[in-house]
Enzyme design. Structure first.
Site, mmCIF file in Angstrom:
data_model
loop_
_atom_site.group_PDB
_atom_site.id
_atom_site.type_symbol
_atom_site.label_atom_id
_atom_site.label_comp_id
_atom_site.label_asym_id
_atom_site.label_seq_id
_atom_site.Cartn_x
_atom_site.Cartn_y
_atom_site.Cartn_z
ATOM 1 N N ASN A 171 0.623 -1.397 -0.074
ATOM 2 C CA ASN A 171 0.171 0.549 0.246
ATOM 3 C C ASN A 171 1.077 1.329 0.194
ATOM 4 O O ASN A 171 2.211 0.927 -0.150
ATOM 5 C CB ASN A 171 -0.746 -0.042 0.948
ATOM 6 C CG ASN A 171 -0.072 -0.335 2.486
ATOM 7 O OD1 ASN A 171 0.817 0.407 2.823
ATOM 8 N ND2 ASN A 171 -0.386 -0.961 3.584
ATOM 9 N N GLY A 234 -0.121 1.150 17.048
ATOM 10 C CA GLY A 234 0.226 0.595 16.045
ATOM 11 C C GLY A 234 -0.044 1.276 14.243
ATOM 12 O O GLY A 234 -1.102 1.877 14.120
ATOM 13 N N ALA A 236 1.879 1.487 11.787
ATOM 14 C CA ALA A 236 1.908 0.846 10.188
ATOM 15 C C ALA A 236 0.238 0.575 9.878
ATOM 16 O O ALA A 236 -1.061 -0.166 10.322
ATOM 17 C CB ALA A 236 2.014 -1.014 10.392
ATOM 18 N N LYS A 250 8.315 -17.995 -10.382
ATOM 19 C CA LYS A 250 7.916 -17.187 -10.745
ATOM 20 C C LYS A 250 6.772 -17.164 -11.632
ATOM 21 O O LYS A 250 6.500 -17.988 -12.483
ATOM 22 C CB LYS A 250 8.672 -15.834 -11.804
ATOM 23 C CG LYS A 250 7.323 -14.792 -11.905
ATOM 24 C CD LYS A 250 8.971 -13.362 -13.201
ATOM 25 C CE LYS A 250 8.202 -13.031 -14.144
ATOM 26 N NZ LYS A 250 9.665 -11.685 -15.058
ATOM 27 N N LYS A 299 -13.975 1.072 15.288
ATOM 28 C CA LYS A 299 -12.693 0.372 15.579
ATOM 29 C C LYS A 299 -12.496 0.357 17.122
ATOM 30 O O LYS A 299 -11.658 -0.329 17.863
ATOM 31 C CB LYS A 299 -11.425 0.824 14.796
ATOM 32 C CG LYS A 299 -12.015 0.636 12.918
ATOM 33 C CD LYS A 299 -10.411 1.047 12.447
ATOM 34 C CE LYS A 299 -11.680 0.609 10.290
ATOM 35 N NZ LYS A 299 -10.830 1.465 9.675
ATOM 36 N N LYS A 303 -11.987 -2.947 18.739
ATOM 37 C CA LYS A 303 -10.575 -3.704 18.671
ATOM 38 C C LYS A 303 -10.135 -3.510 20.336
ATOM 39 O O LYS A 303 -9.240 -3.440 20.809
ATOM 40 C CB LYS A 303 -9.914 -3.392 17.686
ATOM 41 C CG LYS A 303 -10.341 -3.196 16.226
ATOM 42 C CD LYS A 303 -8.930 -3.057 15.543
ATOM 43 C CE LYS A 303 -8.464 -2.554 13.587
ATOM 44 N NZ LYS A 303 -8.040 -2.766 13.289
HETATM 45 O O1 C5P Z 1 -8.936 -2.170 10.185
HETATM 46 P P1 C5P Z 1 -8.036 -1.870 9.985
HETATM 47 O O2 C5P Z 1 -7.349 -1.956 9.090
HETATM 48 O O3 C5P Z 1 -8.446 -0.274 9.853
HETATM 49 O O4 C5P Z 1 -7.111 -0.305 11.236
HETATM 50 C C1 C5P Z 1 -6.293 0.281 11.166
HETATM 51 C C2 C5P Z 1 -5.052 -0.330 12.192
HETATM 52 O O5 C5P Z 1 -5.288 -1.998 13.123
HETATM 53 C C3 C5P Z 1 -4.004 0.520 12.175
HETATM 54 O O6 C5P Z 1 -3.714 1.306 13.322
HETATM 55 C C4 C5P Z 1 -3.021 -0.781 12.341
HETATM 56 O O7 C5P Z 1 -2.242 -0.600 12.315
HETATM 57 C C5 C5P Z 1 -4.112 -1.924 12.581
HETATM 58 N N1 C5P Z 1 -3.995 -2.879 12.295
HETATM 59 C C6 C5P Z 1 -3.088 -4.542 12.716
HETATM 60 N N2 C5P Z 1 -3.247 -5.475 12.382
HETATM 61 C C7 C5P Z 1 -4.095 -6.372 10.971
HETATM 62 C C8 C5P Z 1 -4.906 -4.269 9.909
HETATM 63 C C9 C5P Z 1 -4.482 -3.250 10.808
HETATM 64 O O8 C5P Z 1 -2.335 -4.025 13.785
HETATM 65 N N3 C5P Z 1 -4.003 -6.894 10.236
#
Ligand code: C5P
Length: 364
Positions: A171, A234, A236, A250, A299, A303
């Site tokens: 991404n 988080g 990332a 490949k 979220k 979460k």
């Molecule tokens: O649910 P979504 O991906 O939109 O949430 C974003 C948040 O969740 C960010 O803080 C991202 O770092 C974290 N995240 C994660 N593991 C994943 C997907 C998203 O920690 N597999």
């Protein structure tokens, strides 16, 4: 500047580079009471002598006050810092070490020196610490050290989910926000660990990121150490899905269309927040193209986070790979808008909000 210092660099150069007046003389006729040294000593929040010679250190240690620098040093009541710089033999002399011990026992802080090549051609202890290290040491000890001794784990950047040895799904995350948060947390005294996906950024000074590529690697890097941290951020952009199969060879061009089957990755943030006996303050990010508040609040609750920082992403809205951003922050009992600014300032504001809310959580 001492008069010896002016023989190396002219006061005008210092003035032009810093944009500040340079004080040289003990009695300043321009000051109303000609007491420039007393005014400077009262005005300062911190006095740092950098570089400090063996001669200056000896004078400070014995309470001499025969020039502006030594007089300010003696007259001030603010915290005193010395960053020594001298030839290694001068540093090693017992008289120098005795002077230093005497100053230390009077509460004066020393930063460095480091060992290395010296201007005189010798090698050893006596090199002044790097200016950046001096600033970090000052910030760590200052009253602004709101995260002093707090362990902060930050994830940053994108992940790469391989399809075959040469292709992957990723991404647009640049990692800039996560890296700025690491720097901001370091500057207020935190012990920081940065887990980073592939980015084109240099890490904050003296921070060695733990580099990972896939969401699964990030999951293990975070979950294997998070129990030792007080805060997890988080930041990332973790892939939500990865290819079910990663071909060892490949993939060849064949049919006109092709389908890649994806499976969900493990949610790192949710896993951290649901750890049993979790005492970590957990902060997530939400990058959205629509319904920002609705998705961010969802979220936060789903979460089980302590805080979520939400931002718009899309063509005109900043977010990924930009130097500026604006954030909408939500926690269970409130919210705050951080208006559009560069990511360095935004990170500083977010870190102080995290510190404030973590303290509130820990005291209730
Ligand atoms: O649910 P979504 O991906 O939109 O949430 C974003 C948040 O969740 C960010 O803080 C991202 O770092 C974290 N995240 C994660 N593991 C994943 C997907 C998203 O920690 N597999």
């Amino acid at each position: 500047m001492t008069h010896s210092a002016t023989q190396f660099i002219s006061p005008l150069t210092f003035q032009a580079l810093s944009g500040n007046p340079v004080a040289l003389d003990l009695l300043d006729a321009d000051e109303e009471n000609a007491m420039g040294h007393i005014n400077l000593a009262r005005w300062a929040d911190i006095v740092l002598i950098a570089p400090a010679t063996a001669n200056s250190i000896a004078k400070f240690s014995l309470g001499f006050a025969d020039d502006l620098l030594s007089t300010v040093f003696l007259a001030t009541n603010c915290p005193l810092y010395i960053a020594p710089a001298m030839n290694q033999a001068m540093w090693n002399k017992s008289v120098t070490q005795e002077n230093i011990q005497r100053l230390k026992s009077n509460g004066v802080h020393f930063i460095g020196p480091e060992s290395g090549d010296q201007a005189c051609g010798e090698t050893g202890f006596g090199r002044m610490s790097e200016p950046n290290d001096i600033v970090i040491a000052l910030l760590k000890n200052s009253k602004n050290s709101i995260l002093q001794g707090i362990n902060v784990l930050i994830s940053a950047g994108p992940t790469r989910e391989p399809l075959d040895p040469v292709r992957y799904i990723t991404n647009r995350s640049s990692g800039k926000m996560g890296y700025a948060l690491a720097e901001a947390a370091l500057n207020v005294g935190a012990n920081v660990t940065l887990i980073s996906g592939p980015v084109n950024l240099s890490a904050p000074h003296k921070l060695q990121p733990i580099n990972i590529e896939t969401a699964e690697q990030m999951y293990h890097a975070v979950l294997s150490r998070v129990d030792k941290y007080d805060i997890y951020i988080g930041a990332a952009a973790v892939a939500d899905y990865r290819p079910v199969v990663c071909s060892s060879q490949k993939i060849k061009k064949q049919a006109d269309d092709s389908i890649i089957k994806l499976q969900k990755t493990r949610d790192i943030l949710a896993a951290v927040a649901s750890l049993p006996k979790n005492s970590c303050f957990v902060v997530g990010f939400a990058a959205e193209t629509d319904n920002l508040e609705f998705y961010a609040k969802n979220k936060l609750t789903q979460k089980n986070l302590d805080m979520i920082a939400a931002n718009w992403v899309g063509k005109e809205q900043g977010g990924f790979d930009k130097d500026e951003n604006a954030l909408q922050i939500y926690w269970n009992s409130g919210n705050k808008s951080l208006k559009m600014t560069n990511k360095t300032q935004l990170a500083e504001q977010l870190i102080s909000l995290i510190a404030e809310k973590m303290n509130e959580k820990n005291t209730t």
